[in-house]
Scaffold this motif. Sequence first.
Motif, PDB file in Angstrom:
ATOM      1  N   MET A 154      35.905 -68.527  52.783  1.00  0.00           N
ATOM      2  CA  MET A 154      35.123 -69.734  52.526  1.00  0.00           C
ATOM      3  C   MET A 154      33.868 -69.395  51.739  1.00  0.00           C
ATOM      4  SD  MET A 154      33.634 -72.571  55.243  1.00  0.00           S
ATOM      5  CE  MET A 154      35.238 -73.300  55.559  1.00  0.00           C
ATOM      6  N   ILE A 155      33.544 -70.260  50.779  1.00  0.00           N
ATOM      7  CA  ILE A 155      32.325 -70.148  49.994  1.00  0.00           C
ATOM      8  C   ILE A 155      31.535 -71.433  50.225  1.00  0.00           C
ATOM      9  CG2 ILE A 155      31.343 -69.856  47.683  1.00  0.00           C
ATOM     10  CD1 ILE A 155      34.056 -68.567  46.897  1.00  0.00           C
ATOM     11  N   ILE A 156      30.365 -71.311  50.832  1.00  0.00           N
ATOM     12  CA  ILE A 156      29.581 -72.469  51.258  1.00  0.00           C
ATOM     13  C   ILE A 156      28.374 -72.657  50.342  1.00  0.00           C
ATOM     14  CG2 ILE A 156      28.297 -73.520  53.164  1.00  0.00           C
ATOM     15  CD1 ILE A 156      29.953 -71.824  55.092  1.00  0.00           C
ATOM     16  N   PHE A 157      28.200 -73.894  49.892  1.00  0.00           N
ATOM     17  CA  PHE A 157      27.078 -74.246  49.025  1.00  0.00           C
ATOM     18  C   PHE A 157      26.154 -75.223  49.753  1.00  0.00           C
ATOM     19  CE2 PHE A 157      30.653 -73.217  46.298  1.00  0.00           C
ATOM     20  CZ  PHE A 157      30.096 -72.369  45.346  1.00  0.00           C
ATOM     21  N   PRO A 158      24.859 -75.204  49.430  1.00  0.00           N
ATOM     22  CA  PRO A 158      23.933 -76.153  50.055  1.00  0.00           C
ATOM     23  C   PRO A 158      24.245 -77.585  49.624  1.00  0.00           C
ATOM     24  CG  PRO A 158      22.836 -74.975  48.269  1.00  0.00           C
ATOM     25  CD  PRO A 158      24.177 -74.311  48.466  1.00  0.00           C
ATOM     26  N   TRP A 159      23.901 -78.526  50.490  1.00  0.00           N
ATOM     27  CA  TRP A 159      24.230 -79.921  50.223  1.00  0.00           C
ATOM     28  C   TRP A 159      23.525 -80.437  48.968  1.00  0.00           C
ATOM     29  CZ3 TRP A 159      28.128 -82.632  50.933  1.00  0.00           C
ATOM     30  CH2 TRP A 159      28.105 -84.028  50.850  1.00  0.00           C
ATOM     31  N   SER A 160      22.396 -79.874  48.631  1.00  0.00           N
ATOM     32  CA  SER A 160      21.681 -80.298  47.426  1.00  0.00           C
ATOM     33  C   SER A 160      22.486 -80.043  46.160  1.00  0.00           C
ATOM     34  CB  SER A 160      20.329 -79.576  47.334  1.00  0.00           C
ATOM     35  OG  SER A 160      20.526 -78.163  47.270  1.00  0.00           O
ATOM     36  N   GLN A 161      23.483 -79.164  46.243  1.00  0.00           N
ATOM     37  CA  GLN A 161      24.320 -78.847  45.081  1.00  0.00           C
ATOM     38  C   GLN A 161      25.691 -79.526  45.145  1.00  0.00           C
ATOM     39  OE1 GLN A 161      24.514 -74.565  44.515  1.00  0.00           O
ATOM     40  NE2 GLN A 161      22.319 -74.322  44.850  1.00  0.00           N
ATOM     41  N   ALA A 162      25.882 -80.452  46.090  1.00  0.00           N
ATOM     42  CA  ALA A 162      27.209 -81.040  46.308  1.00  0.00           C
ATOM     43  C   ALA A 162      27.758 -81.691  45.041  1.00  0.00           C
ATOM     44  CB  ALA A 162      27.145 -82.057  47.443  1.00  0.00           C
ATOM     45  N   THR A 163      26.951 -82.495  44.368  1.00  0.00           N
ATOM     46  CA  THR A 163      27.448 -83.199  43.178  1.00  0.00           C
ATOM     47  C   THR A 163      27.826 -82.226  42.081  1.00  0.00           C
ATOM     48  OG1 THR A 163      26.139 -85.182  43.661  1.00  0.00           O
ATOM     49  CG2 THR A 163      26.859 -84.873  41.385  1.00  0.00           C
ATOM     50  N   SER A 164      26.986 -81.233  41.819  1.00  0.00           N
ATOM     51  CA  SER A 164      27.277 -80.290  40.736  1.00  0.00           C
ATOM     52  C   SER A 164      28.466 -79.404  41.078  1.00  0.00           C
ATOM     53  CB  SER A 164      26.039 -79.439  40.433  1.00  0.00           C
ATOM     54  OG  SER A 164      25.649 -78.675  41.564  1.00  0.00           O
ATOM     55  N   VAL A 165      28.599 -79.012  42.341  1.00  0.00           N
ATOM     56  CA  VAL A 165      29.728 -78.169  42.734  1.00  0.00           C
ATOM     57  C   VAL A 165      31.042 -78.933  42.608  1.00  0.00           C
ATOM     58  CG1 VAL A 165      30.836 -77.011  44.689  1.00  0.00           C
ATOM     59  CG2 VAL A 165      28.419 -76.605  44.213  1.00  0.00           C
ATOM     60  N   LEU A 166      31.095 -80.150  43.115  1.00  0.00           N
ATOM     61  CA  LEU A 166      32.329 -80.939  43.037  1.00  0.00           C
ATOM     62  C   LEU A 166      32.681 -81.251  41.590  1.00  0.00           C
ATOM     63  CD1 LEU A 166      31.767 -83.393  46.029  1.00  0.00           C
ATOM     64  CD2 LEU A 166      33.365 -81.473  45.942  1.00  0.00           C
ATOM     65  N   THR A 167      31.664 -81.556  40.781  1.00  0.00           N
ATOM     66  CA  THR A 167      31.906 -81.837  39.369  1.00  0.00           C
ATOM     67  C   THR A 167      32.428 -80.595  38.650  1.00  0.00           C
ATOM     68  OG1 THR A 167      30.159 -83.521  39.358  1.00  0.00           O
ATOM     69  CG2 THR A 167      30.844 -82.627  37.227  1.00  0.00           C
ATOM     70  N   GLY A 168      31.832 -79.461  38.919  1.00  0.00           N
ATOM     71  CA  GLY A 168      32.273 -78.219  38.293  1.00  0.00           C
ATOM     72  C   GLY A 168      33.621 -77.735  38.802  1.00  0.00           C
ATOM     73  N   LEU A 169      33.975 -78.146  40.010  1.00  0.00           N
ATOM     74  CA  LEU A 169      35.258 -77.739  40.588  1.00  0.00           C
ATOM     75  C   LEU A 169      36.431 -78.428  39.904  1.00  0.00           C
ATOM     76  CD1 LEU A 169      36.465 -76.016  42.888  1.00  0.00           C
ATOM     77  CD2 LEU A 169      36.176 -77.978  44.407  1.00  0.00           C
ATOM     78  N   ASN A 170      36.202 -79.612  39.348  1.00  0.00           N
ATOM     79  CA  ASN A 170      37.298 -80.407  38.794  1.00  0.00           C
ATOM     80  C   ASN A 170      38.112 -79.653  37.746  1.00  0.00           C
ATOM     81  OD1 ASN A 170      38.639 -82.981  38.915  1.00  0.00           O
ATOM     82  ND2 ASN A 170      37.856 -83.366  36.854  1.00  0.00           N
ATOM     83  N   PRO A 171      37.496 -79.035  36.729  1.00  0.00           N
ATOM     84  CA  PRO A 171      38.317 -78.299  35.750  1.00  0.00           C
ATOM     85  C   PRO A 171      39.024 -77.083  36.348  1.00  0.00           C
ATOM     86  CG  PRO A 171      35.967 -77.975  35.303  1.00  0.00           C
ATOM     87  CD  PRO A 171      36.071 -79.061  36.320  1.00  0.00           C
ATOM     88  N   LEU A 172      38.442 -76.472  37.375  1.00  0.00           N
ATOM     89  CA  LEU A 172      39.122 -75.353  38.034  1.00  0.00           C
ATOM     90  C   LEU A 172      40.385 -75.832  38.735  1.00  0.00           C
ATOM     91  CD1 LEU A 172      36.132 -73.367  39.617  1.00  0.00           C
ATOM     92  CD2 LEU A 172      37.186 -73.088  37.365  1.00  0.00           C
ATOM     93  N   LEU A 173      40.289 -76.992  39.379  1.00  0.00           N
ATOM     94  CA  LEU A 173      41.444 -77.546  40.087  1.00  0.00           C
ATOM     95  C   LEU A 173      42.562 -77.909  39.115  1.00  0.00           C
ATOM     96  CD1 LEU A 173      39.551 -79.841  42.608  1.00  0.00           C
ATOM     97  CD2 LEU A 173      40.879 -77.807  43.197  1.00  0.00           C
ATOM     98  N   SER A 174      42.189 -78.399  37.942  1.00  0.00           N
ATOM     99  CA  SER A 174      43.201 -78.841  36.978  1.00  0.00           C
ATOM    100  C   SER A 174      43.897 -77.674  36.287  1.00  0.00           C
ATOM    101  CB  SER A 174      42.573 -79.757  35.932  1.00  0.00           C
ATOM    102  OG  SER A 174      41.627 -79.054  35.145  1.00  0.00           O
ATOM    103  N   SER A 175      43.329 -76.470  36.389  1.00  0.00           N
ATOM    104  CA  SER A 175      43.914 -75.318  35.701  1.00  0.00           C
ATOM    105  C   SER A 175      44.304 -74.189  36.650  1.00  0.00           C
ATOM    106  CB  SER A 175      42.931 -74.787  34.658  1.00  0.00           C
ATOM    107  OG  SER A 175      41.710 -74.372  35.278  1.00  0.00           O
ATOM    108  N   CYS A 176      44.366 -74.476  37.939  1.00  0.00           N
ATOM    109  CA  CYS A 176      44.681 -73.438  38.927  1.00  0.00           C
ATOM    110  C   CYS A 176      46.051 -72.823  38.679  1.00  0.00           C
ATOM    111  CB  CYS A 176      44.679 -74.043  40.343  1.00  0.00           C
ATOM    112  SG  CYS A 176      43.160 -73.763  41.247  1.00  0.00           S
ATOM    113  N   PRO A 177      46.158 -71.504  38.690  1.00  0.00           N
ATOM    114  CA  PRO A 177      47.492 -70.896  38.687  1.00  0.00           C
ATOM    115  C   PRO A 177      48.185 -71.171  40.021  1.00  0.00           C
ATOM    116  CG  PRO A 177      45.807 -69.225  39.024  1.00  0.00           C
ATOM    117  CD  PRO A 177      45.086 -70.503  38.715  1.00  0.00           C
TER     118      PRO A 177
END
Length: 463
Positions: free
Chosen positions: A211-234
């Motif tokens: 598990m990699i845990i991020f502070p709640w203050s970064q929730a929007t940026s983390v979820l937004t940045g996660l989107n392209p990773l999810l779309s290109s996951c091997p």
Amino acid sequence: MTTVESIARGQGLEPSRVVTEVDEATLPMWNAATPAGANVVVRCRDTADVQAAIRTARAAGLGLSVFSGGNDWAGRSVLDGGLVADISALDHIEVDVESRTARVGGGARSDLVSRETEEAGLTPVTGTVGLVHMLGLTLGGGYGPLNGRFGLACDNLVSAELVTADATVVRVDEQNDPDLLWALRGGGGNFGVVTSAVVRLHEVGPVYTGMIIFPWSQATSVLTGLNPLLSSCPDELSLQTVISSGPDGDPFVAVMPTWSGSLAEGPAAVAPVEALGDPIAVDMGTSAWHAAMTGVSASFPPGRHVRIRTRNVPDFSPRVVERLVTAGSSRNSPYSALSIHPFHGAATRIPLESAAFGERRRHQMVEIVGMWLSGDESGARDGEWADEVHRSLADDAMPGGYVNLLAADDRNQVRSAYGPNTDCLLAVKDRVDPTGVFTATPLPSDDRRAAHPSAPADTVRAR
């Protein structure tokens, strides 16, 4: 001796197998908000006991349900005022190394199945929580970190031993009633009691996970940045997302990566996730899959009150991210959470018509978990919170939903859950269980049938 006990004895059941004074200790439910209200419980030790339980229910005029462990949040394994066939003791696990399969009893837990098969260097496709029972998960679909490589748990169902509504034992496989096997791959426990099943195993070995845990203050940026990773996951990489609270009660957003490819490549595969923000904790390492599931189970202990809703969203669009962050900020109980499961890779490449499971497009399955302790009046409002989050995602969600988590009152989602597979699924139900003895995960209702009449009961699916 009660009438039911007399009937049960006449069906060959030992008195010790029949429980008529049923309380919460008799059938321990994961969700404490679903008390055991059965009239009688038959503790089955083998398939013959299951047959006798079904005959007893019919002779006594009682409804029937099947209990393998009580994991279903909606409590459908215990029919109020009915007879419960308790198959939790049917927990045998037999590994066939040569065929790379395992025969699993209806009461076997996922983590124990994995532990047993891993001793032979093989791994089944399971979910993330080890306490969930293997076959209940499999019959309803089965999301999990290995879906990207090997499809859903239901896609790995090879055969089943099933006791039908007339107490007949049938073997179901590609040679013997392939249409019923097709229905069991996602259609739930609506066709009979699956006393055992053969599931496919895979050479996976230890995984790189954590598990990699991020502070709640970064929730929007983390979820937004996660989107392209999810779309290109091997296929080898699964990225489950969690919005929850830490021991201090503060919210966080976390990613639970699982890399099932070469262990040497694991850290590099996961590195882009760590780079999404400034993690407050990184707990990654090599683990046997059964051990990883056991760790996740600790976050979902039995005895709490639970309400679960679910939506499938195509991706983390800006509006979905906004809704998720709002949801995470508005929880009343620190135990409530959003657990978001990816659906990608091999699971999307399996033809829609190959199993009853009704969705093969890439998506994120949002599991909305309202969870609170008994007596916590503030936390109890998270039942309504779960409903509100569910409504907030409706405009961005795909039709249908994950049937293992849907409730009967999720009518619109249930109607769409099986998509073009609906008519064939209902035709199998009509043929195998025409009087509706078995009611497990919800099937499309009669109004769906009226709009799209099902095929005749003797019609089989196109292959």
